[in-house]
Motif scaffolding. Structure first.
Motif, PDB file in Angstrom:
ATOM      1  N   THR A   1      18.178 159.036 109.471  1.00  0.00           N
ATOM      2  CA  THR A   1      18.763 159.965 108.525  1.00  0.00           C
ATOM      3  C   THR A   1      20.397 160.240 108.853  1.00  0.00           C
ATOM      4  O   THR A   1      21.218 159.854 107.956  1.00  0.00           O
ATOM      5  CB  THR A   1      18.007 161.298 107.994  1.00  0.00           C
ATOM      6  OG1 THR A   1      16.578 160.802 107.760  1.00  0.00           O
ATOM      7  CG2 THR A   1      18.583 161.724 106.943  1.00  0.00           C
ATOM      8  N   TYR A   2      20.383 160.746 109.997  1.00  0.00           N
ATOM      9  CA  TYR A   2      21.748 160.935 110.596  1.00  0.00           C
ATOM     10  C   TYR A   2      21.983 160.511 111.901  1.00  0.00           C
ATOM     11  O   TYR A   2      21.032 160.090 112.483  1.00  0.00           O
ATOM     12  CB  TYR A   2      22.015 162.433 110.647  1.00  0.00           C
ATOM     13  CG  TYR A   2      22.295 163.085 109.244  1.00  0.00           C
ATOM     14  CD1 TYR A   2      23.622 163.438 109.032  1.00  0.00           C
ATOM     15  CD2 TYR A   2      21.406 163.230 108.428  1.00  0.00           C
ATOM     16  CE1 TYR A   2      23.861 163.938 107.751  1.00  0.00           C
ATOM     17  CE2 TYR A   2      21.812 164.135 107.170  1.00  0.00           C
ATOM     18  CZ  TYR A   2      22.992 164.314 106.907  1.00  0.00           C
ATOM     19  OH  TYR A   2      23.348 164.817 105.642  1.00  0.00           O
TER      20      TYR A   2
ATOM     21  N   SER B   1      28.464 164.150 113.243  1.00  0.00           N
ATOM     22  CA  SER B   1      27.364 163.672 112.806  1.00  0.00           C
ATOM     23  C   SER B   1      27.662 162.951 111.181  1.00  0.00           C
ATOM     24  O   SER B   1      28.364 163.231 110.608  1.00  0.00           O
ATOM     25  CB  SER B   1      26.266 164.478 112.470  1.00  0.00           C
ATOM     26  OG  SER B   1      26.260 165.307 111.625  1.00  0.00           O
TER      27      SER B   1
ATOM     28  N   PRO C   1      25.596 160.419 108.145  1.00  0.00           N
ATOM     29  CA  PRO C   1      24.581 160.162 107.442  1.00  0.00           C
ATOM     30  C   PRO C   1      24.466 158.731 107.446  1.00  0.00           C
ATOM     31  O   PRO C   1      25.663 157.993 107.591  1.00  0.00           O
ATOM     32  CB  PRO C   1      24.376 160.591 105.826  1.00  0.00           C
ATOM     33  CG  PRO C   1      25.796 160.827 105.868  1.00  0.00           C
ATOM     34  CD  PRO C   1      26.531 161.099 106.980  1.00  0.00           C
ATOM     35  N   ASP C   2      23.434 157.957 107.385  1.00  0.00           N
ATOM     36  CA  ASP C   2      23.000 156.570 107.546  1.00  0.00           C
ATOM     37  C   ASP C   2      23.928 155.813 106.639  1.00  0.00           C
ATOM     38  O   ASP C   2      24.504 154.942 107.072  1.00  0.00           O
ATOM     39  CB  ASP C   2      21.505 156.087 107.357  1.00  0.00           C
ATOM     40  CG  ASP C   2      21.304 154.622 107.510  1.00  0.00           C
ATOM     41  OD1 ASP C   2      21.718 153.890 108.497  1.00  0.00           O
ATOM     42  OD2 ASP C   2      20.774 154.028 106.659  1.00  0.00           O
TER      43      ASP C   2
END
Length: 69
Positions: A27-28, A36, A38-39
């Motif tokens: 997801t991350y 970080s 997200p995909d």
């Protein structure tokens, strides 16, 4: 630990991500500098300026010869 250098679409910098994050879908993703992404906002390519914080934290493990002076 080996790293991959991927570009974040948030800041357009290329960050170092631990290689164990390269396998499978997440997801991350979390970079060495704790950035970080997200995909859907990570580009799995070595593009953009390298993140200075990632470079400092991992030392001399640069992605390939085009990034070396």
């Amino acid at each position: 630990m080996p790293y991959v250098w991927w570009q974040s679409e948030y800041d357009l910098q290329c960050h170092a991500f631990s290689l164990d994050q390269a396998n499978g879908t997440r997801t991350y993703y979390e970079a060495v500098c704790e950035h970080s992404v997200p995909d859907e906002r990570v580009s799995r390519a070595q593009a953009g300026a390298l993140c200075t914080d990632c470079l400092i934290k991992i030392g001399t493990e640069l992605p390939d010869v085009r990034w070396r002076a």
